[in-house]
Design a protein around this motif. Structure first.
Motif, PDB file in Angstrom:
ATOM      1  N   PHE A 116     -15.845 -61.147 -37.236  1.00  0.00           N
ATOM      2  CA  PHE A 116     -15.953 -60.141 -36.188  1.00  0.00           C
ATOM      3  C   PHE A 116     -17.301 -59.458 -36.380  1.00  0.00           C
ATOM      4  N   TYR A 125     -18.292 -56.433 -36.016  1.00  0.00           N
ATOM      5  CA  TYR A 125     -18.238 -55.108 -36.655  1.00  0.00           C
ATOM      6  C   TYR A 125     -19.426 -54.229 -36.292  1.00  0.00           C
ATOM      7  N   LEU A 152     -21.092 -50.973 -34.441  1.00  0.00           N
ATOM      8  CA  LEU A 152     -20.599 -49.636 -34.143  1.00  0.00           C
ATOM      9  C   LEU A 152     -20.777 -49.370 -32.647  1.00  0.00           C
ATOM     10  N   ALA A 153     -19.645 -49.142 -32.003  1.00  0.00           N
ATOM     11  CA  ALA A 153     -19.644 -49.059 -30.539  1.00  0.00           C
ATOM     12  C   ALA A 153     -20.477 -47.891 -30.000  1.00  0.00           C
ATOM     13  N   GLU A 154     -20.666 -46.849 -30.815  1.00  0.00           N
ATOM     14  CA  GLU A 154     -21.371 -45.644 -30.323  1.00  0.00           C
ATOM     15  C   GLU A 154     -22.880 -45.798 -30.391  1.00  0.00           C
ATOM     16  N   LEU A 155     -23.328 -46.847 -31.081  1.00  0.00           N
ATOM     17  CA  LEU A 155     -24.770 -46.999 -31.290  1.00  0.00           C
ATOM     18  C   LEU A 155     -25.329 -48.127 -30.424  1.00  0.00           C
ATOM     19  N   GLU A 182     -30.128 -49.265 -32.752  1.00  0.00           N
ATOM     20  CA  GLU A 182     -29.562 -48.318 -33.736  1.00  0.00           C
ATOM     21  C   GLU A 182     -28.619 -49.045 -34.690  1.00  0.00           C
ATOM     22  N   LEU A 241     -29.046 -49.482 -38.970  1.00  0.00           N
ATOM     23  CA  LEU A 241     -28.080 -48.733 -39.804  1.00  0.00           C
ATOM     24  C   LEU A 241     -28.338 -48.871 -41.306  1.00  0.00           C
ATOM     25  N   ARG A 301     -28.884 -57.184 -37.833  1.00  0.00           N
ATOM     26  CA  ARG A 301     -28.574 -56.018 -38.681  1.00  0.00           C
ATOM     27  C   ARG A 301     -28.504 -56.439 -40.144  1.00  0.00           C
TER      28      ARG A 301
END
Lengths: 415, 217
Positions: free
Chosen positions: B89, B91, B93-96, B100, B104, B151
């Motif tokens: 998956f 993984y 981050l849905a808010e970024l 961004e 991380l 990432r």
């Protein structure tokens, strides 16, 4: 982690706003209610403490008992058909000079004022009103009380040292239907009535004082009672009024005169204040508790929802402490912002309330406006409550987040 | 170099160990696929090698340093600077946004500005140019996984671990991911160890390790 905390908060705008609103309302309510109640309390306390004496020493009141009658020796051959009973009222302080020496030597005593306090009947034409006069030396009285601050007309000094001049409450003057510079008749009931000229008026805002009290010089009061050189009371002012109760207790051990601290004489009022404080704190705690539970619930749900994020963050080298910060920061941001906005809102409400005109004498300060306390302590307390709530309600879910093991999350498929 | 000595892994309430005394050496710049049937222990082995899991017995040695001797903080540093992960998956981050998310790991290392240029280069390499400000929800499954690879590589790690990185992708996107791995291994010298069920993707590795019932074949 602050960056990510803010992003997560912003991603749940509705939930975050609701919690923020809860904390804001809680803090604002605390500030507004405290401002109103403490403003009122401070004003009343100021009057209780500074309008009257911190400690009042007055002529003792004793009730005669059968045992008192038995104190006569047999040699005296005293036999009572009907033994005396009732109150043994000295109506004067037995040894005032002893008190003066004691008070002069006491380092805690700021000032004292010998007084004659008597119940009197004020008469103006056909109108009579029962009240009391307080006879004092104005120089000493002004050091003991702040009555000068409440003068509406004339000066307290105008009572002079003699000359039958009188200062009375504005309400009393209205009730008697008299005016400044007019003369009224004052009688103790037991001695000859005397004419007094009204040279000033005061208004403390306390109905019982304003409707029933008049100040005269000590000499004039003594003449009125027909008891020259006697005093009935000594009003004592301490440097620290909060020590009045302890000091009065000490003096009671060495004197038979009646000694009453302002705390004792105002016990009923102080107990009302305590009740008010309990109500005020309970209300605020209830509101803040709801907000606290909100933070707790939202963060707990969030920690569960963000298990995958925790796993990936940990795999990137973020430590359990970082994860705790991620969630804890969110609670703190809500607490900090909610507290700060609540303080501003509370302040605005207080300013608005302080401009509300009220009936004179009822919770009103100078200018008959509602008395509101803007004491910085209220704001510090409100903010501290908001932050403390945020800390307590955030730390548990945040720690739960910090304890999540990445492998457990990955093995469970990130669910 | 990563050296694995006599690794055994038992799970509570499971009588048979998942891994049984495994010895393995992974050289720097290696490109290794871990294959085996479901339950053979390949993912467990990957997570033990990559510091996320602990062996019941045995040792994992990174460049002559035993992981047992590492302080917790050193392990976090190792993961942040030297290890990249790609999971089945993504993984993300849905808010970024995409950029961004990529940055991380750099945020943890306080190197966001230093790595921003490289992050943009990675965006280009993984074929997401122009999508750097999109949120993960606005990207396709293949794009999300490519983003996760970017990432994992932003800190230019020495090791990249991937657990079934193509497991959720179609063959076209799976191929793109594997090509990216190969490219980074060849051009940047990144040591890549990945778990896969796919025989074709496993064959793309320079070295294939087959696990059968917790032992190396």
């Amino acid at each position: 982690m602050m960056f990510l905390s803010i992003r997560q908060l912003m991603a749940r705008k509705k939930q975050s706003l609701l919690i923020l609103l809860g904390i804001t309302i809680g803090s604002a309510a605390y500030v507004a209610i405290s401002g109103m109640m403490l403003g009122f309390q401070t004003y009343i306390l100021d009057q209780l403490v500074n309008n009257e004496a911190h400690i009042r020493i007055s002529a003792r009141e004793e009730i005669l008992t059968a045992a008192d009658m038995a104190s006569y020796s047999e040699a005296a051959h005293v036999f009572w058909e009907i033994p005396p009973s009732g109150r043994k009222d000295s109506t004067r302080i037995e040894y005032p000079l002893g008190w003066f020496k004691k008070l002069d030597a006491d380092k805690d005593v700021a000032a004292y004022s010998p007084q004659v306090v008597a119940q009197v009947i004020f008469t103006q034409n056909k109108i009579t009103k029962v009240g009391r006069i307080i006879g004092s030396q104005y120089e000493r009285q002004l050091k003991v009380t702040n009555i000068e601050n409440y003068m509406k007309s004339g000066s307290f000094k105008d009572i002079g040292n003699s000359g039958n001049r009188l200062i009375m409450g504005t309400s009393l003057m209205e009730l008697l239907g008299t005016r400044l510079q007019e003369t009224i008749l004052v009688s103790t009931g037991s001695a000859q009535p005397q004419m007094f000229k009204i040279v000033g008026t005061f208004e403390t805002g306390i109905k019982t004082i304003d409707e029933g009290t008049a100040f005269v010089s000590l000499t004039d009061a003594q003449k009125l009672r027909n008891t020259p050189s006697e005093i009935t009371d000594i009003a004592v002012k301490l440097f620290d009024p909060h020590h009045a109760s302890i000091k009065a207790g000490l003096w009671k051990n060495s004197s038979r005169d009646k000694i009453l601290s302002w705390q004792e004489s105002s016990a009923a009022v102080l107990s009302v204040f305590k009740t008010q404080d309990i109500v005020r704190n309970s209300m605020t705690i209830s509101i803040i508790l709801v907000a606290g539970f909100g933070i707790y619930n939202i963060l707990s749900i969030l920690v569960n929802q963000k298990r995958r994020d925790v796993a990936i963050l940990r795999s990137m080298g973020f430590s359990p402490k970082d994860i705790i910060k991620l969630f804890f920061n969110q609670g703190m941001i809500l607490g900090f912002l909610g507290g700060a906005i609540g303080l501003i809102l509370g302040f605005v409400i207080c300013v608005i309330m302080s401009r509300i005109e009220v009936i004179p004498g009822r919770m009103s300060g100078p200018g008959n406006y509602m008395i509101i306390s803007f004491d910085i302590i209220i704001y510090i307390k409100a903010f501290s409550i908001a932050i403390a709530t945020a800390i307590i309600s955030s730390i548990i879910p945040a720690r739960a987040g910090g304890q999540l093991e990445p492998m457990e999350i990955i093995r469970s498929g990130g669910q | 170099m990563i050296e694995i000595k006599n690794i055994t892994k038992r799970f509570p309430n499971t009588p048979v160990p998942v891994l049984k005394g495994i010895d393995l050496k992974i050289e720097d710049g290696d490109f290794v696929s871990l294959v085996g049937k479901s339950g053979s222990g390949k993912s467990t082995l990957l997570y033990i090698i990559s510091t996320l899991d602990h062996p019941t017995e045995g040792e994992v040695i990174y460049d002559s340093q035993n992981l047992k001797d590492f302080e917790q903080e050193e392990i976090y540093q190792l993961r942040n600077h030297n290890i990249g992960f790609v999971f089945q998956f993504h993984y993300l981050l849905a808010e970024l946004t995409a950029i961004e998310n990529i940055l991380l790991p750099a945020r943890k290392a306080k190197e966001v500005e230093k790595r921003r240029g490289f992050a943009m280069e990675l965006i280009r390499i993984v074929g997401l140019e122009g999508k750097e400000h999109r949120f993960p929800g606005e990207l396709s499954g293949g794009e999300q996984q490519r983003l996760a690879i970017a990432r994992a590589l932003v800190m230019e790690p020495k090791y990249l671990f991937a657990d079934e990185p193509t497991g959720n992708l179609d063959s076209v996107n799976g191929k793109i991911i594997m090509d990216l791995f190969k490219k980074f291994n060849e051009e940047k010298g990144t040591t890549i160890i990945y778990v896969t069920h796919d025989i074709d993707f496993a064959a793309m590795a320079r070295r294939r390790i087959n696990l059968v019932d917790g032992v190396l074949e």
